[in-house]
Every structure is written in C-alpha cells, then in structure tokens.
Write an enzyme that holds these catalytic residues in place. Sequence first.
Site, PDB file in Angstrom:
ATOM      1  CB  CYS A  65     -36.278  13.765  -0.592  1.00 35.78           C
ATOM      2  SG  CYS A  65     -35.662  12.076  -0.617  1.00 35.78           S
ATOM      3  NE  ARG A  89     -39.775  11.795   4.745  1.00 36.20           N
ATOM      4  CZ  ARG A  89     -39.083  11.583   3.626  1.00 36.20           C
ATOM      5  NH1 ARG A  89     -38.471  12.593   3.037  1.00 36.20           N
ATOM      6  NH2 ARG A  89     -39.003  10.370   3.107  1.00 36.20           N
TER       7      ARG A  89
END
Length: 302
Positions: free
Chosen positions: A169, A210
């Site tokens: 991530c 995101r």
Amino acid sequence: MAAVVPDALPDVLAWLVIASFVATAALERYDRKTARTVGAGAWVLFGVFWGVLFPRFAFEMKSFVEGALSLAAVPLCAYAGYQLYSGRDTLFVLSRAVAAMGIIYVPFSSVGFLRQWLVELVSYQTNFVIESLGYNPEFTIAEQNGYHSAFIFTDETGHSYYTYLVLACTGIGSISIFGGLIAAVKAPLRRKLKAFTIAVSIIWMLNVARNVFIALAFGNQWFQFFVDPIMSMVGYGDPGMVSFFIADRVLSQLLAVVALVAILWLVLRDLPELLTVIEDVAYLVTGNEYDLHRTVRTDGGR
C-alpha cells in the site's frame, strides 16, 4: 491493502533474482558472452519467482489483475532469457533495470524497521487526508503486523469495518519500477533526476489517494453491488467485503495500470532513452519489431 504476510520462499527467490541480475550487469562491461548466459538464467529465475507468487495473488489475495500479470510474466521472462542468450543485447538495459528495481524494493520487503517506517509514514498521511475529508475512523495498531496502520469504521448499527496498510500500500513497488528503469538507461544525470522526481511525486500522491479511497469505500460500504455473485466467485464469507473487493481488487488496480502508463508517458518526455526498453517489451509480447524512436521523432539512445 491486504492481509498477506510475505513467505520465506519469495524472499529468498527475490534475493537470488537480484544477485543474478546484478551479476549480469557487472559482467556486461567485461564479458558479454558470459553475461548473456548469466542473464538468461536470471530471467528464467525471475519467471520462477512470478510463478511462485501467482497462487498468492490469484487465490489468497483474490486479485485477478495481479494474478493474471504474474502468470503472464512466467513465459515472458523465459522468452526474455532466450532472446538475451541468443544475442538481443538491448535486453541488457531491461536486465539492469530489474537489478536496480530489486535493489530499491527488496530492502523494504526484507528489513523490518524499514518496512515499518514506510508503512507507518504512508498510514499517517492517509489518515490525515481521511480526517481532512471529514471522516473520523479509529486509527490504531494493526493486529496482523503491529504497525500503526489500521482504520476502523463503525456504522450506525455498531458494525465495524477494519482495514490496514501493508507494504504493497506504500507505492514502493511502482517507485522501484520507475527507479530501476531510470537508473538503467544511459542519459545525463540531470534528466534522470528530473524524471525520477516526477515519477515518485505522482506515484506517492496517487497512492495515498488510492489508500484513502479504499478505506472510505470499505468503511462506508460504497460498493455493495452484485453481492451474492461476487461472494461466490471470490469466496468471501462476509458480505461487507464486496465493497473492499470492488474498490481495491477491481477499480484501484485497473486504474493503477492506467496511471502507470500515463506516468511513463510523462517520464518519456524527459527521458526518451526508455523507448528502447519499451521496444523490447513490445517485441517480447507481440514478436514484432518496433522503432518507437522514429515514431516519436526522438534520438533517444540505446
């Protein structure tokens, strides 16, 4: 966002792949014949690496995009090794790029304190944006890795939706790709630094966006569509995971591919030397030769 902890085998293979590509880059300067042999072996080993990762991407993480890409990489890597061994020396550039990518990425995947620092840095930035948008989830320690990287949203009924950030991530994968490509080509340092700065800045901002999108979409259950078919297809036991699946595994990953292509286009404006790598990748995929330097009217070097 994911819940998969790296296994020992991919880590060992990753180090072997990097060592093989670094050796190829070193030998290229002095003994290209030997370098081709070592490089061919490195590419085959790289294919094995992606083959080992395929079940994790496809079945554990339920990522059809990453699963398909990792599966496709297996024959492409083997073919790249064959082409390099057969004398396609432009593939030395791509080989150097893979070596540089690994040097950037693997320390963060293998060294605990580096991984924690990066994950928590991105997590705090993600939390800052989430709070700036008016949402207030609990930002806490993730049970799975012990990092301050977990977000817990609670709805009106008291049901909690828990997500947490891992290394994937942070955007380090995409950063390492562009860093490796930029490092591999022969160009003035000023242009390479400019291209790297552009790529990293955009990747970092898009990656935080995101993470925010996935956390909010899951925490607020934005995508509860086709719940039963998706649960049957991916094997989720919790209907609430459908929003996570659509936000992360479908929308975010597909948009990430589009974003990487757009970033590559921006980088090419300052570093047209990368066209040689694109030509080689296009050849490996299609079997056709391309002269992109002529197409875009640039004198980027090989």
